[in-house]
Design a protein around this motif. Structure first.
Motif, mmCIF file in Angstrom:
data_model
loop_
_atom_site.group_PDB
_atom_site.id
_atom_site.type_symbol
_atom_site.label_atom_id
_atom_site.label_comp_id
_atom_site.label_asym_id
_atom_site.label_seq_id
_atom_site.Cartn_x
_atom_site.Cartn_y
_atom_site.Cartn_z
ATOM 1 N N GLU A 1 0.811 -1.217 0.000
ATOM 2 C CA GLU A 1 0.000 0.000 0.000
ATOM 3 C C GLU A 1 0.847 1.271 0.000
ATOM 4 O O GLU A 1 0.309 2.378 -0.024
ATOM 5 C CB GLU A 1 -0.941 0.005 1.207
ATOM 6 C CG GLU A 1 -1.906 -1.165 1.245
ATOM 7 C CD GLU A 1 -2.774 -1.222 0.007
ATOM 8 O OE1 GLU A 1 -3.296 -0.162 -0.401
ATOM 9 O OE2 GLU A 1 -2.911 -2.327 -0.558
ATOM 10 N N GLY A 2 2.173 1.141 0.079
ATOM 11 C CA GLY A 2 3.031 2.315 -0.012
ATOM 12 C C GLY A 2 3.591 2.767 1.321
ATOM 13 O O GLY A 2 3.863 1.964 2.216
ATOM 14 N N LYS B 1 1.399 10.817 1.353
ATOM 15 C CA LYS B 1 1.200 9.395 1.027
ATOM 16 C C LYS B 1 1.935 9.078 -0.264
ATOM 17 O O LYS B 1 1.849 9.824 -1.244
ATOM 18 C CB LYS B 1 -0.297 9.099 0.883
ATOM 19 C CG LYS B 1 -0.626 7.691 0.414
ATOM 20 C CD LYS B 1 -0.332 6.660 1.470
ATOM 21 C CE LYS B 1 -0.984 5.308 1.127
ATOM 22 N NZ LYS B 1 -0.523 4.743 -0.148
ATOM 23 N N PHE B 2 2.677 7.977 -0.264
ATOM 24 C CA PHE B 2 3.446 7.548 -1.425
ATOM 25 C C PHE B 2 2.976 6.157 -1.845
ATOM 26 O O PHE B 2 2.793 5.277 -1.006
ATOM 27 C CB PHE B 2 4.945 7.479 -1.081
ATOM 28 C CG PHE B 2 5.527 8.762 -0.578
ATOM 29 C CD1 PHE B 2 6.229 9.608 -1.423
ATOM 30 C CD2 PHE B 2 5.368 9.140 0.756
ATOM 31 C CE1 PHE B 2 6.777 10.790 -0.948
ATOM 32 C CE2 PHE B 2 5.915 10.319 1.236
ATOM 33 C CZ PHE B 2 6.611 11.151 0.380
ATOM 34 N N ASP B 3 2.806 5.969 -3.137
ATOM 35 C CA ASP B 3 2.400 4.663 -3.646
ATOM 36 C C ASP B 3 3.587 3.715 -3.720
ATOM 37 O O ASP B 3 4.737 4.139 -3.899
ATOM 38 C CB ASP B 3 1.795 4.805 -5.049
ATOM 39 C CG ASP B 3 0.481 5.569 -5.034
ATOM 40 O OD1 ASP B 3 -0.230 5.489 -4.012
ATOM 41 O OD2 ASP B 3 0.176 6.235 -6.042
ATOM 42 N N ALA B 4 3.301 2.427 -3.582
ATOM 43 C CA ALA B 4 4.337 1.408 -3.731
ATOM 44 C C ALA B 4 4.531 1.082 -5.211
ATOM 45 O O ALA B 4 3.690 1.398 -6.051
ATOM 46 C CB ALA B 4 3.937 0.151 -2.968
ATOM 47 N N ASP C 1 10.928 8.201 -2.107
ATOM 48 C CA ASP C 1 10.713 7.573 -3.413
ATOM 49 C C ASP C 1 11.849 6.602 -3.735
ATOM 50 O O ASP C 1 11.613 5.482 -4.203
ATOM 51 C CB ASP C 1 10.607 8.646 -4.493
ATOM 52 C CG ASP C 1 10.428 8.042 -5.883
ATOM 53 O OD1 ASP C 1 9.332 7.519 -6.160
ATOM 54 O OD2 ASP C 1 11.384 8.082 -6.683
#
Length: 292
Positions: free
Chosen positions: A209-210, A223-226, A260
């Protein structure tokens, strides 16, 4: 600059199994391998392979010479790893076909560090150096307190989770890194949600889920995406994330860019079997991000 990592050094014994064992079950492994591990070693290797200088403060037994040699080969400075009479730490790791794991750890040498040795190492720090620790050694609170008195930024990875250990570390922590399960356990223990913790930066890894970064000074949540990958072995993914995150910050990257980079590194790591030996190099992570 340098990241000073107080951390564990383990021999990891990997057993591939058809499924993770149930209580009381005898299960035949399909393969076996031994490698370098321990959260301290994993994080230190990740920092080095991401291109930053790292000093690992730790201990091994008389059986641990190969681990010191392998760390040195990966670019980790090992001048502050001491030899002790106790056997080296080791872990027994079962990994199922989906890459999920079950881990049994024997701390051994990792739990007999002396405060004087840790302080002696940290007095060699320079301006801008960071201090990193986790829960697989002793001396965390004492070392973090001393590091802070020297003007170092203290980063704490709250694993393996222990509610008392984490609560003792919170007053001397500048950045807290934990996963979603650990965050829930900490909230249950303290009654505080992650955005209420008395820590400047809180980073919560969410697996597929990041990642969430809570910046208390700016009162912002990012919030960062995986990166979607097919996991082979999730062991050491969090340590890889932590190491690349700190290396990015050490090299002057903004937190957003460092997160990132760390997400990409962790995603690439889970496509490989092993722990420290499977952590990717910076060039591989950058190529992976481009290809993805």
């Amino acid at each position: 600059m340098t990241v000073w990592c107080l951390g564990s050094v383990n021999a990891d014994s990997f057993y591939r199994v058809p499924h993770l064992p149930e209580p009381g079950e005898t299960l035949a492994a399909t393969s076996f391998d031994r490698g370098l591990g321990g959260k301290g070693a994993n994080m230190a290797v990740a920092i080095a392979r991401a291109g930053s200088r790292v000093e690992l403060i730790g201990a091994v037994g008389l059986d641990g010479g190969w681990m010191r040699d392998r760390l040195k080969g990966y670019g980790v400075s090992v001048g502050h790893i001491v030899d002790v009479a106790e056997p080296s730490g080791h872990a027994i790791i079962a990994v199922d076909p989906a890459g999920e794991n079950q881990i049994l750890i024997f701390a051994g040498a990792n739990r007999v560090l002396r405060g004087a040795e840790v302080r002696r190492a940290l007095t060699r720090r320079a301006a801008g150096d960071m201090f990193l620790c986790q829960n697989e050694t002793n001396q965390q609170v004492e070392a973090a307190t001393f590091a802070r008195s020297l003007g170092m930024r203290v980063v704490y990875a709250a694993a393996p989770f222990d509610a008392d250990a984490v609560q003792a570390m919170l007053p001397v922590t500048d950045m807290l890194i934990l996963n979603a399960v650990e965050a829930a356990q900490l909230e249950e223990a303290t009654g505080l949600s992650t955005d209420e913790l008395p820590v400047t930066d809180v980073v919560v890894t969410l697996g597929a889920e990041g990642v969430v970064w809570i910046d208390r000074e700016a009162e912002q949540v990012a919030k960062f995406d995986a990166f979607p990958v097919e996991a082979v072995d999730t062991t050491g993914a969090g340590d890889t994330f932590t190491g690349f995150l700190l290396a990015g910050l050490d090299q002057g990257m903004h937190m957003v860019d460092a997160v990132d980079l760390a997400i990409r590194a962790a995603a690439l790591k889970v496509t490989r079997q092993g722990t420290a030996d499977a952590i990717p190099a910076r060039r591989e992570v950058e190529a992976f991000g481009t290809d993805s």
